[in-house]
Structures are given as structure tokens and as C-alpha cells.
Design an enzyme around this catalytic site. Structure first.
Site, PDB file in Angstrom:
ATOM      1  N   ASP A  99      -0.154   5.163   1.040  1.00 44.69           N
ATOM      2  CA  ASP A  99      -0.378   6.130   2.119  1.00 44.69           C
ATOM      3  C   ASP A  99      -0.429   5.436   3.472  1.00 44.69           C
ATOM      4  O   ASP A  99      -1.235   4.532   3.686  1.00 44.69           O
ATOM      5  CB  ASP A  99      -1.680   6.887   1.869  1.00 44.69           C
ATOM      6  CG  ASP A  99      -1.623   7.718   0.603  1.00 44.69           C
ATOM      7  OD1 ASP A  99      -0.865   8.692   0.579  1.00 44.69           O
ATOM      8  OD2 ASP A  99      -2.323   7.367  -0.366  1.00 44.69           O
ATOM      9  N   ASP A 142       0.870  -1.165   0.000  1.00 44.70           N
ATOM     10  CA  ASP A 142       0.000   0.000   0.000  1.00 44.70           C
ATOM     11  C   ASP A 142       0.920   1.232   0.000  1.00 44.70           C
ATOM     12  O   ASP A 142       2.128   1.122   0.235  1.00 44.70           O
ATOM     13  CB  ASP A 142      -0.882  -0.036   1.251  1.00 44.70           C
ATOM     14  CG  ASP A 142      -1.684   1.223   1.430  1.00 44.70           C
ATOM     15  OD1 ASP A 142      -2.402   1.614   0.499  1.00 44.70           O
ATOM     16  OD2 ASP A 142      -1.572   1.844   2.511  1.00 44.70           O
TER      17      ASP A 142
END
Length: 225
Positions: free
Chosen positions: A21, A19
Site C-alpha cells: 500500500d 511494501d
């Protein structure tokens, strides 16, 4: 911060899926500035609403509000444009740049709920070189917690998703990794309150590195202190 032991997974992996953020970079301040403006404009409880935005696609977050007369696609575009203009304070998670630089380029991918333009903008702001394989909001019909994004990331790397380790920070992303059938590593650097999780956790990347064996498999190891 999370409630879990510090042991790293012992098994090897064919690839890592990250991922963005909260996992590779910290964009919380910038995202919350933009989303606060949007929430205020639509009369939402800002503090309560901000708890729901992390890890999900903008269009999914907006659609969930079921606001009368609101076009989710139009509003999501506004969010993206505002976020492209605001990367103040976006920084890499401690140790992330060095950790990624130590990975073979064909054995890791970025799988983010952000649109591609925003992902590239934030990676640049954080000093992270984009990977060869990038899965963004435009690539899937259903965002996290649906596992489609992680399945696609593994497919583009040419490996089964079950042979990947997924690095995540948000609940919806962790659920997506679980649904994909992959192991999950929770990155807790941006967590302000403890998360109860059954998964292994790290608070950053400074104290881990990767060993690649003769078969090309990746092992996570903890650096000696």
C-alpha cells in the site's frame, strides 16, 4: 513528494522487497473510508487518527489506542472484512505493473502489513500479479517498524536481507528497512506533503528499469527522457 536527490543507488542487489500500500498500489481512499468509520464508532479524532494508520498492521494500530473493553483481534478482523469489501479506487502506482513484469520472478517479494486475503484482493484490483514470495500480517509476531517481515522476505528468497533493496513509502516501513540493515528506496507517489529522508526517492516507476548482469545481480537504471 519528498526532500531528497534523484540519484538512484549505484550498487547491485540480489533481490527487491516491496511494501504494497502506497508503494505498489494506492489504496488510501479505501483504507481511510473503512478506518474513518471505525474511528468514529470509537469516539476518536478521525483526522488525527488517520495519520497513524498507514504502513502498520491493523491489530497493531488498534492495540496502540488502548481502548477499554476493545478486543484488538476482533476489531482487526472487522477492519479486514470491511476492507475486503471496499477496493473502490484501488489502482497501481504509475509504472508499477510494467516494472514488476520486468523483474525475474525469483528475485522479488511483497512484504506487506496487510493480511494475505486483503493483499491478494488489492493486488487483483490494481492489476498486479502476486509474486511467488508473499509476506503478510499473519507471518510475523511483530509488525513494522520491527524488521522481522523484511528479514523473512529475504530468507524466503534465499538471499541476505542486506543484499536487498527495499521499496517503501511509510515511516514505519522505512524504519523496518533500516533496522533490517538494507538499503531503502522511498516511493513518494501518494505523499501529499514532503518527507525529509536520507534515502533515494522515486515518484513512480515510469522512468526507471532494471538491468540484470551475468551474475544475476539487479541494477536500477533511469530511462532516458
Amino acid at each position: 513528494m519528498s526532500i531528497q536527490g534523484s540519484a538512484l543507488p549505484a550498487r547491485p542487489y540480489r533481490a527487491f522487497l516491496f511494501d504494497m500500500d502506497g508503494t505498489l498500489l494506492n489504496s488510501i481512499a479505501a483504507a481511510e473510508r473503512v478506518w474513518s468509520t471505525w474511528a468514529e464508532r470509537h469516539g476518536l479524532d478521525v483526522a488525527a487518527f488517520l495519520k497513524t494508520i498507514h504502513g502498520a498492521r491493523a491489530i497493531d494500530t488498534i492495540t496502540r489506542q488502548a481502548l477499554p473493553g476493545v478486543d484488538p483481534e476482533k476489531e482487526a478482523q472487522w477492519i479486514t472484512e470491511a476492507e475486503l469489501d471496499d477496493v473502490d479506487g484501488v489502482v497501481a502506482i504509475p509504472g508499477a505493473v510494467e516494472f514488476l513484469n520486468g523483474l525475474p520472478g525469483d528475485q522479488w517479494a511483497l512484504v506487506t502489513s496487510a493480511p494475505k486475503a486483503l493483499a491478494l484482493r488489492r493486488l487483483q484490483a490494481a492489476g498486479i500479479k502476486p509474486p511467488a514470495v508473499l509476506v503478510t500480517a499473519e507471518d510475523v509476531a511483530r509488525g513494522k517498524p520491527d524488521p522481522a517481515c523484511y528479514v523473512l522476505g529475504a530468507l524466503r528468497l534465499g538471499v541476505p536481507v542486506q543484499d536487498c533493496l527495499i521499496f517503501e513509502d511509510a515511516t514505519v516501513g522505512i524504519r523496518a528497512g533500516e533496522a533490517a540493515g538494507a538499503d531503502v528506496m522511498v516511493v513518494t507517489s501518494t505523499h501529499l506533503t514532503p518527507m525529509v529522508t536520507a534515502h533515494a526517492c522515486i515518484d513512480g516507476y515510469e522512468h526507471i528499469h532494471v538491468q540484470r548482469d551475468s551474475d544475476g545481480l539487479l541494477y536500477l537504471q533511469r530511462l532516458a527522457s
